[in-house]
Design a protein around this motif. Sequence first.
Motif, PDB file in Angstrom:
ATOM      1  N   CYS A 131      98.891  64.017  16.895  1.00 21.25           N
ATOM      2  CA  CYS A 131     100.269  64.175  17.325  1.00 21.25           C
ATOM      3  C   CYS A 131     101.127  63.327  16.393  1.00 21.25           C
ATOM      4  O   CYS A 131     100.650  62.350  15.810  1.00 21.25           O
ATOM      5  N   VAL A 132     102.373  63.724  16.241  1.00 24.40           N
ATOM      6  CA  VAL A 132     103.279  63.041  15.324  1.00 24.40           C
ATOM      7  C   VAL A 132     104.406  62.444  16.152  1.00 24.40           C
ATOM      8  O   VAL A 132     105.236  63.160  16.718  1.00 24.40           O
ATOM      9  N   HIS A 133     104.421  61.111  16.243  1.00 21.94           N
ATOM     10  CA  HIS A 133     105.396  60.414  17.082  1.00 21.94           C
ATOM     11  C   HIS A 133     106.580  59.980  16.230  1.00 21.94           C
ATOM     12  O   HIS A 133     106.400  59.342  15.195  1.00 21.94           O
ATOM     13  N   ALA A 134     107.781  60.355  16.676  1.00 24.35           N
ATOM     14  CA  ALA A 134     109.015  59.954  16.003  1.00 24.35           C
ATOM     15  C   ALA A 134     109.812  59.064  16.955  1.00 24.35           C
ATOM     16  O   ALA A 134     110.720  59.547  17.650  1.00 24.35           O
ATOM     17  N   PRO A 135     109.488  57.771  17.029  1.00 22.25           N
ATOM     18  CA  PRO A 135     110.156  56.909  18.007  1.00 22.25           C
ATOM     19  C   PRO A 135     111.664  56.846  17.808  1.00 22.25           C
ATOM     20  O   PRO A 135     112.424  56.745  18.779  1.00 22.25           O
ATOM     21  N   ASP A 136     112.134  56.939  16.554  1.00 19.71           N
ATOM     22  CA  ASP A 136     113.577  56.905  16.284  1.00 19.71           C
ATOM     23  C   ASP A 136     114.296  58.082  16.938  1.00 19.71           C
ATOM     24  O   ASP A 136     115.486  57.998  17.243  1.00 19.71           O
ATOM     25  N   LEU A 137     113.577  59.183  17.124  1.00 23.09           N
ATOM     26  CA  LEU A 137     114.172  60.391  17.697  1.00 23.09           C
ATOM     27  C   LEU A 137     113.795  60.576  19.164  1.00 23.09           C
ATOM     28  O   LEU A 137     114.229  61.547  19.792  1.00 23.09           O
ATOM     29  N   GLY A 138     112.970  59.676  19.695  1.00 27.45           N
ATOM     30  CA  GLY A 138     112.515  59.822  21.077  1.00 27.45           C
ATOM     31  C   GLY A 138     111.716  61.083  21.288  1.00 27.45           C
ATOM     32  O   GLY A 138     111.849  61.769  22.310  1.00 27.45           O
ATOM     33  N   ALA A 139     110.857  61.407  20.298  1.00 21.23           N
ATOM     34  CA  ALA A 139     110.132  62.684  20.347  1.00 21.23           C
ATOM     35  C   ALA A 139     108.706  62.511  19.855  1.00 21.23           C
ATOM     36  O   ALA A 139     108.406  61.608  19.074  1.00 21.23           O
ATOM     37  N   VAL A 140     107.833  63.388  20.324  1.00 21.82           N
ATOM     38  CA  VAL A 140     106.479  63.487  19.795  1.00 21.82           C
ATOM     39  C   VAL A 140     106.160  64.965  19.620  1.00 21.82           C
ATOM     40  O   VAL A 140     106.511  65.793  20.466  1.00 21.82           O
ATOM     41  N   PHE A 141     105.544  65.284  18.491  1.00 17.44           N
ATOM     42  CA  PHE A 141     105.134  66.657  18.180  1.00 17.44           C
ATOM     43  C   PHE A 141     103.648  66.738  18.507  1.00 17.44           C
ATOM     44  O   PHE A 141     102.820  66.133  17.825  1.00 17.44           O
ATOM     45  N   SER A 142     103.329  67.493  19.567  1.00 16.38           N
ATOM     46  CA  SER A 142     101.998  67.377  20.181  1.00 16.38           C
ATOM     47  C   SER A 142     101.009  68.439  19.734  1.00 16.38           C
ATOM     48  O   SER A 142      99.854  68.415  20.173  1.00 16.38           O
ATOM     49  N   GLY A 143     101.432  69.370  18.865  1.00 19.82           N
ATOM     50  CA  GLY A 143     100.494  70.421  18.477  1.00 19.82           C
ATOM     51  C   GLY A 143      99.966  71.132  19.707  1.00 19.82           C
ATOM     52  O   GLY A 143     100.739  71.529  20.588  1.00 19.82           O
ATOM     53  N   ASP A 144      98.641  71.256  19.808  1.00 20.85           N
ATOM     54  CA  ASP A 144      98.029  71.889  20.978  1.00 20.85           C
ATOM     55  C   ASP A 144      97.329  70.866  21.871  1.00 20.85           C
ATOM     56  O   ASP A 144      96.434  71.227  22.647  1.00 20.85           O
ATOM     57  N   THR A 145      97.726  69.586  21.759  1.00 19.60           N
ATOM     58  CA  THR A 145      97.104  68.567  22.606  1.00 19.60           C
ATOM     59  C   THR A 145      97.719  68.540  23.997  1.00 19.60           C
ATOM     60  O   THR A 145      97.010  68.444  24.998  1.00 19.60           O
ATOM     61  N   LEU A 146      99.048  68.613  24.075  1.00 18.69           N
ATOM     62  CA  LEU A 146      99.719  68.564  25.373  1.00 18.69           C
ATOM     63  C   LEU A 146     100.821  69.618  25.407  1.00 18.69           C
ATOM     64  O   LEU A 146     101.632  69.721  24.479  1.00 18.69           O
ATOM     65  N   PHE A 147     100.840  70.388  26.492  1.00 20.20           N
ATOM     66  CA  PHE A 147     101.845  71.422  26.706  1.00 20.20           C
ATOM     67  C   PHE A 147     102.637  71.129  27.968  1.00 20.20           C
ATOM     68  O   PHE A 147     102.276  70.248  28.756  1.00 20.20           O
ATOM     69  N   LYS A 148     103.691  71.905  28.171  1.00 15.35           N
ATOM     70  CA  LYS A 148     104.374  71.889  29.460  1.00 15.35           C
ATOM     71  C   LYS A 148     103.399  72.439  30.487  1.00 15.35           C
ATOM     72  O   LYS A 148     103.025  73.605  30.428  1.00 15.35           O
ATOM     73  N   GLY A 149     102.923  71.580  31.375  1.00 20.43           N
ATOM     74  CA  GLY A 149     102.008  72.025  32.416  1.00 20.43           C
ATOM     75  C   GLY A 149     100.560  71.636  32.216  1.00 20.43           C
ATOM     76  O   GLY A 149      99.727  71.958  33.059  1.00 20.43           O
ATOM     77  N   GLY A 150     100.251  70.941  31.126  1.00 19.65           N
ATOM     78  CA  GLY A 150      98.869  70.492  31.017  1.00 19.65           C
ATOM     79  C   GLY A 150      98.347  70.370  29.607  1.00 19.65           C
ATOM     80  O   GLY A 150      99.071  70.605  28.630  1.00 19.65           O
ATOM     81  N   PRO A 151      97.068  70.000  29.494  1.00 16.34           N
ATOM     82  CA  PRO A 151      96.458  69.798  28.185  1.00 16.34           C
ATOM     83  C   PRO A 151      96.155  71.113  27.484  1.00 16.34           C
ATOM     84  O   PRO A 151      96.112  72.178  28.109  1.00 16.34           O
ATOM     85  N   GLY A 152      95.940  71.031  26.181  1.00 17.83           N
ATOM     86  CA  GLY A 152      95.537  72.185  25.401  1.00 17.83           C
ATOM     87  C   GLY A 152      94.156  72.682  25.813  1.00 17.83           C
ATOM     88  O   GLY A 152      93.387  71.987  26.486  1.00 17.83           O
ATOM     89  N   ALA A 153      93.835  73.885  25.387  1.00 16.72           N
ATOM     90  CA  ALA A 153      92.569  74.524  25.755  1.00 16.72           C
ATOM     91  C   ALA A 153      91.388  73.787  25.123  1.00 16.72           C
ATOM     92  O   ALA A 153      91.473  73.288  24.006  1.00 16.72           O
ATOM     93  N   THR A 154      90.288  73.742  25.867  1.00 14.49           N
ATOM     94  CA  THR A 154      89.078  73.091  25.346  1.00 14.49           C
ATOM     95  C   THR A 154      87.835  73.940  25.592  1.00 14.49           C
ATOM     96  O   THR A 154      86.726  73.427  25.626  1.00 14.49           O
ATOM     97  N   GLY A 155      88.011  75.252  25.729  1.00 16.73           N
ATOM     98  CA  GLY A 155      86.869  76.103  26.046  1.00 16.73           C
ATOM     99  C   GLY A 155      86.155  76.681  24.847  1.00 16.73           C
ATOM    100  O   GLY A 155      85.213  77.450  25.006  1.00 16.73           O
ATOM    101  N   ARG A 156      86.589  76.294  23.627  1.00 16.68           N
ATOM    102  CA  ARG A 156      86.002  76.908  22.439  1.00 16.68           C
ATOM    103  C   ARG A 156      85.304  75.862  21.578  1.00 16.68           C
ATOM    104  O   ARG A 156      85.316  74.678  21.875  1.00 16.68           O
ATOM    105  N   SER A 157      84.711  76.306  20.486  1.00 15.91           N
ATOM    106  CA  SER A 157      83.928  75.413  19.633  1.00 15.91           C
ATOM    107  C   SER A 157      84.741  74.205  19.169  1.00 15.91           C
ATOM    108  O   SER A 157      85.947  74.310  18.938  1.00 15.91           O
ATOM    109  N   PHE A 158      84.051  73.095  19.033  1.00 15.97           N
ATOM    110  CA  PHE A 158      84.607  71.845  18.487  1.00 15.97           C
ATOM    111  C   PHE A 158      85.679  71.234  19.390  1.00 15.97           C
ATOM    112  O   PHE A 158      86.509  70.458  18.931  1.00 15.97           O
ATOM    113  N   SER A 159      85.665  71.583  20.688  1.00 18.78           N
ATOM    114  CA  SER A 159      86.650  71.013  21.608  1.00 18.78           C
ATOM    115  C   SER A 159      85.936  70.342  22.775  1.00 18.78           C
ATOM    116  O   SER A 159      84.763  70.603  23.036  1.00 18.78           O
ATOM    117  N   SER A 160      86.680  69.457  23.471  1.00 18.94           N
ATOM    118  CA  SER A 160      86.090  68.707  24.581  1.00 18.94           C
ATOM    119  C   SER A 160      87.164  68.352  25.587  1.00 18.94           C
ATOM    120  O   SER A 160      88.157  67.697  25.233  1.00 18.94           O
TER     121      SER A 160
END
Length: 206
Positions: A131-160
């Motif tokens: 994730c890319v945290h921009a404290p100056d902007l009060g923002a974090v770019f979470s990719g597929d780690t955290l979404f509105k409503g929960g964590p990213g999917a972990t049902g496929r290869s290389f995930s946990s």
Amino acid sequence: MIDRVITSGTFSLDGGTWDVDNNVWLVGDAREVVIVDAAHTAGPIAERVGGRSVKAIVCTHAHNDHINAARELAELTGAPIRLHPADQVLWEQVYGPEVTYEPLADGEKLMVGGIALQILHTPGHAPGAVCVHAPDLGAVFSGDTLFKGGPGATGRSFSSFDTIIASIRERLLTLPSETVVHTGHGESTSIGAEAPHLEEWIARGH
């Protein structure tokens, strides 16, 4: 300071393919930007960049839908591709070993337009997810780690699931509650909106 381009294409892994819309984030100022996730189509992203210089193309992880425009964008802009090396196996599924990137490290700071971007290694959805945290902007770019409503999917290869929950608990929910979470797909949310639901996610995930 923060701009979004939505691109559309497919996500493929483990023999399946799904249609997806991706958020591509541009962070910076009138002179220079960092691109967070080069998804699907380089043209619309380059168009939004305009005449600005691109300091880096940061990949939150190496699933194909987040990196499939990275090589073309790098060629168009001259910017380096940055990726956590723990995602090498996923990177090679798209580009093989011949397309290279500059490794990202946990805790690394990138500067763009006077804004500090801090890299947080948040494995779980993928081994090299960041994730890319921009404290100056009060923002974090979470990719597929955290979404509105929960964590990213972990049902496929290389995930946990256990790993992504630990990453969210230790690296994201410790950020100020007002921090806006700009996600890899869908709507943005905030740390304060998601934090109260951690135990629900754990119960649901197990």
